[in-house]
Enzyme design. Sequence first.
Site, PDB file in Angstrom:
ATOM      1  N   ASP A  29      12.984   0.570  -5.945  1.00  0.00           N
ATOM      2  CA  ASP A  29      12.135   1.618  -6.250  1.00  0.00           C
ATOM      3  C   ASP A  29      12.154   2.481  -7.024  1.00  0.00           C
ATOM      4  O   ASP A  29      13.347   3.055  -7.412  1.00  0.00           O
ATOM      5  CB  ASP A  29      11.847   2.181  -4.668  1.00  0.00           C
ATOM      6  CG  ASP A  29      10.492   2.789  -4.780  1.00  0.00           C
ATOM      7  OD1 ASP A  29       9.837   2.377  -3.912  1.00  0.00           O
ATOM      8  OD2 ASP A  29      10.328   4.241  -5.472  1.00  0.00           O
ATOM      9  N   ILE A  30      11.496   3.074  -7.981  1.00  0.00           N
ATOM     10  CA  ILE A  30      11.427   3.956  -9.252  1.00  0.00           C
ATOM     11  C   ILE A  30      11.652   5.470  -8.658  1.00  0.00           C
ATOM     12  O   ILE A  30      12.339   6.229  -9.382  1.00  0.00           O
ATOM     13  CB  ILE A  30      10.228   3.927 -10.161  1.00  0.00           C
ATOM     14  CG1 ILE A  30      10.869   4.371 -11.439  1.00  0.00           C
ATOM     15  CG2 ILE A  30       9.233   4.531  -9.558  1.00  0.00           C
ATOM     16  CD1 ILE A  30       9.543   4.179 -12.453  1.00  0.00           C
ATOM     17  N   ASN A  85       3.578  -0.095   3.945  1.00  0.00           N
ATOM     18  CA  ASN A  85       2.443   0.833   4.007  1.00  0.00           C
ATOM     19  C   ASN A  85       1.139   0.196   3.908  1.00  0.00           C
ATOM     20  O   ASN A  85       1.026  -0.418   2.840  1.00  0.00           O
ATOM     21  CB  ASN A  85       2.726   2.006   3.079  1.00  0.00           C
ATOM     22  CG  ASN A  85       3.752   2.711   3.522  1.00  0.00           C
ATOM     23  OD1 ASN A  85       4.058   2.951   4.671  1.00  0.00           O
ATOM     24  ND2 ASN A  85       4.497   3.097   2.337  1.00  0.00           N
ATOM     25  N   GLY A  91      -0.603   5.318   3.752  1.00  0.00           N
ATOM     26  CA  GLY A  91       0.605   5.697   2.723  1.00  0.00           C
ATOM     27  C   GLY A  91       0.644   4.987   1.675  1.00  0.00           C
ATOM     28  O   GLY A  91       1.344   5.081   0.868  1.00  0.00           O
ATOM     29  N   GLN A  92      -0.138   3.819   1.436  1.00  0.00           N
ATOM     30  CA  GLN A  92       0.092   2.984   0.395  1.00  0.00           C
ATOM     31  C   GLN A  92      -0.384   3.455  -0.914  1.00  0.00           C
ATOM     32  O   GLN A  92      -1.695   4.092  -0.795  1.00  0.00           O
ATOM     33  CB  GLN A  92      -0.760   1.725   0.815  1.00  0.00           C
ATOM     34  CG  GLN A  92      -0.573   0.356  -0.084  1.00  0.00           C
ATOM     35  CD  GLN A  92      -1.112  -0.780   0.023  1.00  0.00           C
ATOM     36  OE1 GLN A  92      -1.872  -0.943   0.984  1.00  0.00           O
ATOM     37  NE2 GLN A  92      -0.786  -2.073  -0.803  1.00  0.00           N
ATOM     38  N   HIS A  98       3.771  -5.024  -0.569  1.00  0.00           N
ATOM     39  CA  HIS A  98       5.210  -4.829  -0.927  1.00  0.00           C
ATOM     40  C   HIS A  98       5.867  -4.156   0.351  1.00  0.00           C
ATOM     41  O   HIS A  98       5.237  -3.775   1.216  1.00  0.00           O
ATOM     42  CB  HIS A  98       5.488  -3.730  -2.081  1.00  0.00           C
ATOM     43  CG  HIS A  98       4.704  -2.569  -2.151  1.00  0.00           C
ATOM     44  ND1 HIS A  98       3.621  -2.471  -2.410  1.00  0.00           N
ATOM     45  CD2 HIS A  98       5.333  -1.400  -1.564  1.00  0.00           C
ATOM     46  CE1 HIS A  98       3.173  -1.161  -1.964  1.00  0.00           C
ATOM     47  NE2 HIS A  98       4.351  -0.632  -1.746  1.00  0.00           N
ATOM     48  N   HIS A 100       9.119  -2.190   1.745  1.00  0.00           N
ATOM     49  CA  HIS A 100      10.269  -1.354   1.178  1.00  0.00           C
ATOM     50  C   HIS A 100      11.464  -1.751   2.300  1.00  0.00           C
ATOM     51  O   HIS A 100      11.301  -1.975   3.497  1.00  0.00           O
ATOM     52  CB  HIS A 100       9.967   0.229   1.631  1.00  0.00           C
ATOM     53  CG  HIS A 100       8.677   0.634   1.049  1.00  0.00           C
ATOM     54  ND1 HIS A 100       8.788   1.507  -0.105  1.00  0.00           N
ATOM     55  CD2 HIS A 100       7.304   0.494   0.981  1.00  0.00           C
ATOM     56  CE1 HIS A 100       7.673   1.778  -0.723  1.00  0.00           C
ATOM     57  NE2 HIS A 100       6.778   1.059   0.096  1.00  0.00           N
TER      58      HIS A 100
HETATM   59  P1  5GP Z   1       3.447   2.605  -1.493  1.00  0.00           P
HETATM   60  O1  5GP Z   1       3.228   4.083  -1.268  1.00  0.00           O
HETATM   61  O2  5GP Z   1       2.430   2.052  -2.058  1.00  0.00           O
HETATM   62  O3  5GP Z   1       3.976   1.785   0.173  1.00  0.00           O
HETATM   63  O4  5GP Z   1       4.937   2.326  -2.283  1.00  0.00           O
HETATM   64  C1  5GP Z   1       4.730   2.254  -3.621  1.00  0.00           C
HETATM   65  C2  5GP Z   1       6.079   2.522  -3.993  1.00  0.00           C
HETATM   66  O5  5GP Z   1       6.330   1.864  -5.459  1.00  0.00           O
HETATM   67  C3  5GP Z   1       6.562   3.889  -4.309  1.00  0.00           C
HETATM   68  O6  5GP Z   1       7.721   4.099  -3.353  1.00  0.00           O
HETATM   69  C4  5GP Z   1       6.995   4.012  -5.796  1.00  0.00           C
HETATM   70  O7  5GP Z   1       7.948   4.897  -5.974  1.00  0.00           O
HETATM   71  C5  5GP Z   1       7.166   2.672  -6.099  1.00  0.00           C
HETATM   72  N1  5GP Z   1       6.771   2.637  -7.717  1.00  0.00           N
HETATM   73  C6  5GP Z   1       5.568   2.902  -8.213  1.00  0.00           C
HETATM   74  N2  5GP Z   1       5.502   2.607  -9.527  1.00  0.00           N
HETATM   75  C7  5GP Z   1       6.581   2.017  -9.708  1.00  0.00           C
HETATM   76  C8  5GP Z   1       7.093   1.344 -10.731  1.00  0.00           C
HETATM   77  O8  5GP Z   1       6.533   1.437 -12.112  1.00  0.00           O
HETATM   78  N3  5GP Z   1       8.401   0.737 -10.873  1.00  0.00           N
HETATM   79  C9  5GP Z   1       9.122   0.555  -9.656  1.00  0.00           C
HETATM   80  N4  5GP Z   1      10.143   0.031  -9.609  1.00  0.00           N
HETATM   81  N5  5GP Z   1       8.380   1.325  -8.518  1.00  0.00           N
HETATM   82  C10 5GP Z   1       7.281   2.134  -8.562  1.00  0.00           C
END
Ligand code: 5GP
Length: 112
Positions: A29-30, A85, A91-92, A98, A100
């Site tokens: 995760d970034i 999420n 929270g998505q 994806h 986590h």
């Molecule tokens: P969500 O909130 O949709 O469940 O999680 C999205 C996740 O993607 C977040 O934890 C966010 O930090 C990660 N993320 C967003 N953009 C990027 C990216 O460009 N590269 C990577 N490796 N992770 C990302």
Amino acid sequence: MDTVFGKIIAGEIQAEKLYEDEHCIVIPDINPAAPVHLLVIPKKPLAMLSEADEDDQLLLGHLMLVVAKMANQLGVADGYRVIINNGAGGGQTVFHLHIHIIAGFEMKESDM
Ligand code: 5GP
């Protein structure tokens, strides 16, 4: 394929692929929320879990096995959390399914 994860899968945006097979990739995760924070991302661009159907049964099972394999590889098999999420209300933020994997901090049942 127009989300950031679709672009990573297509090779248009760089990311460190820790694992890849014909069905999914695993990247860090970034913006990690814990010392270990990986994302298991199917190549199929399902927007979210609630859009999966019976045709996705094998894929979803595969993703969970990749989660377990990555946790074993990273040496965190005895303590990690798996989160999906679903939808903005869940929270998505990236609308490409994806999973986590987070580990490396003390987790309590109340930390939801
Ligand atoms: P969500 O909130 O949709 O469940 O999680 C999205 C996740 O993607 C977040 O934890 C966010 O930090 C990660 N993320 C967003 N953009 C990027 C990216 O460009 N590269 C990577 N490796 N992770 C990302």
